[in-house]
Design an enzyme around this catalytic site. Structure first.
Site, short mmCIF file in Angstrom:
data_model
loop_
_atom_site.label_atom_id
_atom_site.label_comp_id
_atom_site.label_asym_id
_atom_site.label_seq_id
_atom_site.Cartn_x
_atom_site.Cartn_y
_atom_site.Cartn_z
CB CYS A 148 -1.17 -0.17 1.40
SG CYS A 148 -1.84 1.60 1.21
CB CYS A 162 -1.75 4.60 4.53
SG CYS A 162 -3.37 4.03 3.61
CB SER A 163 -0.24 0.51 6.44
OG SER A 163 -1.03 1.17 7.23
CB CYS A 164 -4.84 -0.42 2.55
SG CYS A 164 -5.48 1.17 2.92
FE FE Z 1 -3.33 2.19 2.98
#
Ligand code: FE
Length: 214
Positions: free
Chosen positions: A114, A117-119
């Protein structure tokens, strides 16, 4: 105590927004209070978080992969409608972000990131590891995927194409790794035990079982 488990993914968030959710703040407050009162220690909590990152969480994904390896019809459903096929096994999320499963083959290797961000596909993999959320991984996975894979100890042949999939709040990817040699005739449970979290993010292959011919 690592403090970066508060990036919430339970519902669609604005990309690039790093303000912790109200839930994350409440969890953090509770955690601080419990540690302060001596009711828990930070190391024990880290161990629990680690279990959700590496063992309990990815177990769901491992079962999906093992089912796909042993049931061709299921695999076909998984590759055409992953959200429904994952639900079929009994994994149902509260908000159901759309899932896509991408299959590794001898000629194509898939890697999930991602960039914004950090999905992460938490429904099948649990909590994201720290490295997944690092800016180094997020930026390099797209620019230099082979370099990233090398850092993880995975060197692909030149002829293997690398596909990078950029997750979003609404769309999460899971890699269907290749079934390793030496597992012919294995049942779903035994196969699921072989499937690592990293292989489903695409930074590793599923290792052949000990004693199997390479
Ligand atoms: Fe994310």
């Amino acid at each position: 105590m690592s403090s970066d488990h508060d990036h919430h993914h339970d519902h669609g968030h604005e990309h690039g927004q790093d303000v912790p959710s109200p839930t994350a703040l409440r969890v953090k407050a509770l955690e601080s209070l419990l540690i302060e009162k001596g009711l828990i220690d930070a190391a024990a909590l880290d161990a629990i978080v680690d279990a959700y990152e590496t063992k309990i969480g990815p177990r769901n994904g491992a079962r999906v992969v093992a089912r796909a390896w042993t049931d061709a019809a299921y695999k076909a459903r998984l590759l055409t409608d992953a959200t429904a096929a994952i639900e079929e096994i009994g994994f149902v999320g509260s908000d159901r972000p759309h899932m896509i499963v991408v299959e590794n083959t001898p000629t194509t290797h898939n890697l999930v990131v991602c960039t914004l961000c950090s999905c992460y596909p938490w429904l099948v993999l649990g909590l994201p590891p720290v490295w997944y959320k690092s800016s180094a991984y997020r930026s390099r996975a797209v620019i230099d995927p082979r370099g990233v894979l090398n850092d993880f100890g995975l060197t692909l042949d030149e002829g293997v194409a690398v596909q990078v999939w950029d997750s979003t709040a609404e769309l999460r990817y899971l890699v269907l790794p290749e079934r390793p040699a030496g597992t012919e005739g294995w049942g779903e449970e035994a196969l699921a035990d072989l499937v690592s979290r990293d292989s489903m993010v695409g930074v590793a292959k599923v290792a052949a079982p000990a004693g199997a011919a390479p």
